[in-house]
Design an enzyme around this catalytic site. Structure first.
Site, PDB file in Angstrom:
ATOM      1  N   LYS A 167       0.770  -1.332   0.021  1.00 39.22           N
ATOM      2  CA  LYS A 167      -0.121  -0.106  -0.077  1.00 39.22           C
ATOM      3  C   LYS A 167       1.019   1.269   0.014  1.00 39.22           C
ATOM      4  CE  LYS A 167      -4.230  -1.706   2.105  1.00 39.22           C
ATOM      5  NZ  LYS A 167      -5.275  -1.202   3.225  1.00 39.22           N
TER       6      LYS A 167
ATOM      7  N   ASP B 159     -10.124   3.690   1.884  1.00 40.89           N
ATOM      8  CA  ASP B 159     -10.569   2.974   3.299  1.00 40.89           C
ATOM      9  C   ASP B 159     -11.163   4.136   4.243  1.00 40.89           C
ATOM     10  OD1 ASP B 159      -9.443   0.470   2.831  1.00 40.89           O
ATOM     11  OD2 ASP B 159      -7.496   0.845   3.519  1.00 40.89           O
TER      12      ASP B 159
END
Ligand code: ATR
Length: 287
Positions: free
Chosen positions: A71, A107
């Site tokens: 990520k 997210d």
């Protein structure tokens, strides 16, 4: 769905990816939306990340998701980052726009949408404490700070990480940091307590990030963990009169937001939820 020469590819890259529930949710969503696309999880080793991203570009894919451990590192392989990815410092979704790879982080927004859908708290008057200061805390903390919560306390085992995150988010709202073990007062004063640590996750299902006795009636206990669906901490908090919010909703909504970016259409959230529940309840589900 029939796979033809017109079928498009969407992907997840991570390492490992065998446990991921994203393919179940995404493929069911594409089917429901009548999209001729398949979503495939690829295990990519860190030293081959750049080649994998370049390969996806060469194949003309519209977008892909990124999970642990890529990520952060994936950002260097992209052309642009949107504000969410820049502020959170991590990317979980990439989209091709006019030939450029643009990185996003869905997210935090996924968390916020799920919280609003399930409990719809008055965020402007929320006193929040985040348990944990890792990647998940950065995403959720950013989203909550942007939403204009009244205050945000970060409680972490390693207090230096809490201090760094509190300073970073201090531009958006009132923040402070405490060691996790000394967070009792801040927890008791909070209206929203969010567990972003991995404490309580399968297989350590009896552990709780903080003592349940710190929780009380009327608070919201929110846990990002989705295996088990209700952690021991959530169950304990509920027994003490708190409203609870479990991690599954965030997982669904971060995926729904990705779909909405890629295809400019609303994602079928109830169908995705059904697919996720089904996938999590399979006896052989690798967790
Ligand atoms: P993620 O991306 O899921 O947030 P991470 O970046 O590794 O994962 O962060 C994990 C978080 O859980 C950290 O806040 C970590 O605390 P430390 O910074 O002190 O390591 C927290 N955490 C993990 N295990 C923990 C435990 N047993 N007790 C308390 N906190 C824990």
């Amino acid at each position: 769905m029939e796979i033809t020469s017109q079928t498009g590819l969407m992907a997840l890259i991570g390492d490992p990816v065998g446990h991921s529930k994203s393919p179940d949710m995404m493929n069911r969503a594409f089917q429901e939306m009548g999209l001729s696309y398949v979503y495939v999880a690829f295990q990519v080793k860190p030293h081959e990340l750049r080649q994998a991203v370049e390969g996806l570009r060469a194949l003309g894919v519209k977008g892909f998701n990124v999970t642990i451990p890529h990520k952060v590192e994936v950002m260097e392989t992209l052309d642009e980052l949107d504000a969410s990815a820049r502020e959170i410092g991590a990317v979980n979704m990439v989209m091709q726009t006019e030939g450029k790879w643009v990185g996003f982080n869905t997210d935090g927004m996924g968390y916020l949408r799920s919280l609003k859908e399930e409990l719809n708290p008055d965020l402007k008057r929320a006193r929040v404490i985040l348990l944990g200061a890792g990647g998940a805390a950065r995403a959720v903390g950013y989203a909550l700070a942007q939403a204009g919560v009244e205050s945000l306390t970060i409680a972490n085992r390693t207090v230096e990480k809490a201090e760094a995150l509190a300073e970073h988010l201090g531009r958006f709202t009132k923040t402070d940091a405490v060691p996790l073990g000394q967070a009792e007062r801040a927890v008791k004063e909070a209206t929203l307590v969010v567990n972003t640590t991995s404490v309580g996750m399968h297989p350590h299902v009896d552990e709780t990030p903080i003592p349940i006795e710190w929780m009380h009636e009327g608070q919201i206990a929110s846990d990002l963990i989705y295996v088990p669906r209700r952690t021991a901490w959530l169950q304990g908090a509920e027994a003490r009169g708190a409203h609870i919010h479990a991690g599954m909703g965030m997982l669904i909504h971060q995926a729904a937001i990705a779909i909405e970016h890629w295809f400019q259409r609303k994602a079928p959230v109830p169908i995705m939820k059904e697919a996720l529940i089904q996938s999590l309840s399979q006896p052989n589900a690798e967790l």
